[in-house]
Enzyme design. Structure first.
Site, PDB file in Angstrom:
ATOM      1  N   ASP A  68       0.843  -1.209   0.000  1.00 45.31           N
ATOM      2  CA  ASP A  68       0.000   0.000   0.000  1.00 45.31           C
ATOM      3  C   ASP A  68       0.873   1.252   0.000  1.00 45.31           C
ATOM      4  OD1 ASP A  68       0.892  -0.106   2.609  1.00 45.31           O
ATOM      5  OD2 ASP A  68      -1.094   0.135   3.531  1.00 45.31           O
TER       6      ASP A  68
ATOM      7  N   GLU B 243      -1.597  -5.247   8.574  1.00 45.22           N
ATOM      8  CA  GLU B 243      -0.817  -4.628   9.647  1.00 45.22           C
ATOM      9  C   GLU B 243      -1.481  -4.819  11.012  1.00 45.22           C
ATOM     10  OE1 GLU B 243      -0.066  -0.491   8.778  1.00 45.22           O
ATOM     11  OE2 GLU B 243       0.775  -0.951   6.810  1.00 45.22           O
TER      12      GLU B 243
ATOM     13  N   GLU C  74       8.862  -3.812  11.121  1.00 38.42           N
ATOM     14  CA  GLU C  74       9.323  -2.531  10.563  1.00 38.42           C
ATOM     15  C   GLU C  74       9.776  -1.574  11.672  1.00 38.42           C
ATOM     16  OE1 GLU C  74       6.750  -0.738   7.642  1.00 38.42           O
ATOM     17  OE2 GLU C  74       7.918   1.126   7.629  1.00 38.42           O
TER      18      GLU C  74
ATOM     19  N   ASP D 244      -1.034  -6.322  -0.449  1.00 36.41           N
ATOM     20  CA  ASP D 244      -1.272  -5.604   0.817  1.00 36.41           C
ATOM     21  C   ASP D 244      -2.746  -5.267   0.972  1.00 36.41           C
ATOM     22  OD1 ASP D 244       0.146  -4.814   3.020  1.00 36.41           O
ATOM     23  OD2 ASP D 244       1.154  -3.128   2.025  1.00 36.41           O
TER      24      ASP D 244
ATOM     25  N   LYS E  70      -1.189  -9.426   2.984  1.00 33.56           N
ATOM     26  CA  LYS E  70      -0.468  -8.883   4.145  1.00 33.56           C
ATOM     27  C   LYS E  70      -1.367  -7.864   4.840  1.00 33.56           C
ATOM     28  CE  LYS E  70       3.147  -5.757   3.943  1.00 33.56           C
ATOM     29  NZ  LYS E  70       2.600  -4.670   4.769  1.00 33.56           N
TER      30      LYS E  70
HETATM   31  O1  KIV Z   1       3.591  -1.147   1.670  1.00 31.37           O
HETATM   32  C1  KIV Z   1       4.804  -1.425   1.816  1.00 31.37           C
HETATM   33  O2  KIV Z   1       5.656  -1.123   0.968  1.00 31.37           O
HETATM   34  C2  KIV Z   1       5.199  -2.126   3.025  1.00 31.37           C
HETATM   35  C3  KIV Z   1       6.667  -2.357   3.261  1.00 31.37           C
HETATM   36  C4  KIV Z   1       7.326  -1.116   3.708  1.00 31.37           C
HETATM   37  C5  KIV Z   1       6.905  -3.474   4.191  1.00 31.37           C
HETATM   38  O3  KIV Z   1       4.365  -2.505   3.798  1.00 31.37           O
END
Ligand code: KIV
Length: 271
Positions: free
Chosen positions: A49, A119, A190, A88, A117
Site C-alpha cells: 500500500d 498490519e 518494521e 497488501d 499482508k
Molecule cells: O507497503 C509497503 O511497501 C510495506 C513495506 C514497507 C513493508 O508494507
C-alpha cells in the site's frame, strides 16, 4: 539473474528460515518493475500500500482503496513471476469486521495475489485467523505500521518504550506472538531496534522479514523506489543501490534538448 528458477511457493518460506537462508522481498506495483525484480531473483514481490506514497503522491498510505490494490496486484500478476506475490490489504479493508477481512482477502487472491499482508498484532488476531481459515496465506506486519500513522503521530521508530501500550517493546513482542499464533506464514517487522527484532526472530517459528529492524531477521524488504534511488527522499533504513532519479532526469533532459534542437528524430528513427 534467475529467469529459469523454480516458482517460489508458500511452504518454501519456512524451509528457508529453517535452513537459515535469507529471504528477499521488494515492492513492485506494475508489470515492468515486477518483471525486473523477478528476473533479478527476489523471493517475494510485495504489492504494497506504499503505492500511495510512492506512486500516488500521497503523504500517508491511508487513502489507498481495495480497487487500487486489486488493479496493482493484477498488473504484477500479469507477468506470472516466479516470486511469490504478496498483496497488501489497505486501510479499512480488514479493521471493521472479520467478514470484510475475509471478503477483501479473497478479492486480492482473485486478482492474483498468493499471500495477503495486513498490519497489526494483538488487535488483528481474529482477522488473521479468519483469513487463514479461508485457506489464504497471511503475512503479518508489526512494529511501525504505517496505517497507524495518526496514533503513532507520524511514521516513528517503535519498540523504544517500556509498558503495555501499543508501540512499546513488550507490546511488539506480544504482537509477534499473536500473529504467529493466529497462523501467519511470515511477518514484517518494521522500524524497531535490532535487538528486539533479533529476540522476536529467535523466538518465533515463522520467518520474520525486516525493514529497519537489523540484519538478524530471516529476510529483508525494501521499497523498490528507495532501492533504485528513484525516491526524492532517502531513509536511514533503506539503501539506494542505484541513482535512477538522476539517471532518468539526465535522459529526459537530453531528449528535451534533442527535440528542441531537432537532433531527434534522425533518419534512423523514421520510415
Ligand atoms: O507497503 C509497503 O511497501 C510495506 C513495506 C514497507 C513493508 O508494507
Amino acid at each position: 539473474m534467475s529467469s529459469s528458477r523454480n516458482k517460489v511457493i508458500v511452504p518454501h518460506l519456512i524451509e528457508r528460515k529453517n535452513a537459515s537462508e535469507a529471504l528477499t522481498m521488494v515492492t513492485a506495483y506494475d508489470s515492468t518493475f515486477a518483471s525486473i525484480v523477478d528476473e533479478a531473483g527476489v523471493d517475494l514481490i510485495l504489492v504494497g500500500d506504499s503505492v500511495a506514497t510512492v506512486m500516488q503522491g500521497q503523504k500517508t498510505t491511508l487513502g489507498v482503496s481495495m480497487d487500487h490494490m486489486e488493479y496493482h496486484v493484477q498488473m504484477v500478476a500479469s507477468v506470472k513471476p516466479k516470486a511469490l506475490i504478496v498483496g497488501d490489504m489497505p486501510f479499512g479493508s480488514y479493521q471493521s469486521s472479520v467478514r470484510d477481512a475475509v471478503n477483501n482477502a479473497v478479492r486480492l487472491i482473485k486478482a492474483g495475489a498468493e499471500i495477503v499482508k495486513l498490519e497489526g498484532g494483538v488487535h488483528v488476531r481474529e482477522a488473521i485467523e479468519a483469513i487463514v481459515r479461508a485457506d489464504i496465506p497471511v503475512m503479518g506486519h508489526i512494529g511501525l505500521t504505517p496505517q497507524s500513522y495518526h496514533r503513532m503521530g507520524g511514521n516513528k521508530v517503535q519498540g523504544r518504550t517500556d509498558g503495555a501500550q501499543a508501540g512499546s517493546r513488550e507490546r511488539i513482542y506480544k504482537d509477534a506472538r499473536a500473529v504467529e499464533e493466529a497462523g501467519v506464514c511470515a511477518f514484517v517487522i518494521e522500524a524497531v531496534p535490532a535487538d528486539l527484532a533479533t529476540q522476536i526472530t529467535t523466538a518465533v517459528g515463522v520467518p520474520t522479514i525486516g525493514i529497519g529492524a537489523g540484519v538478524n531477521c530471516d529476510g529483508q524488504v525494501l521499497v523498490l523506489h528507495d532501492l533504485l534511488g528513484l525516491s526524492e527522499r532517502s531513509f536511514t533504513f533503506a539503501k539506494a543501490y542505484s541513482d535512477l532519479r538522476q539517471i532518468s532526469l539526465k535522459a529526459v533532459a537530453e531528449y528535451v534538448s534533442d527535440v528542441q534542437s531537432r537532433r531527434f528524430p534522425d533518419p534512423s528513427n523514421g520510415f
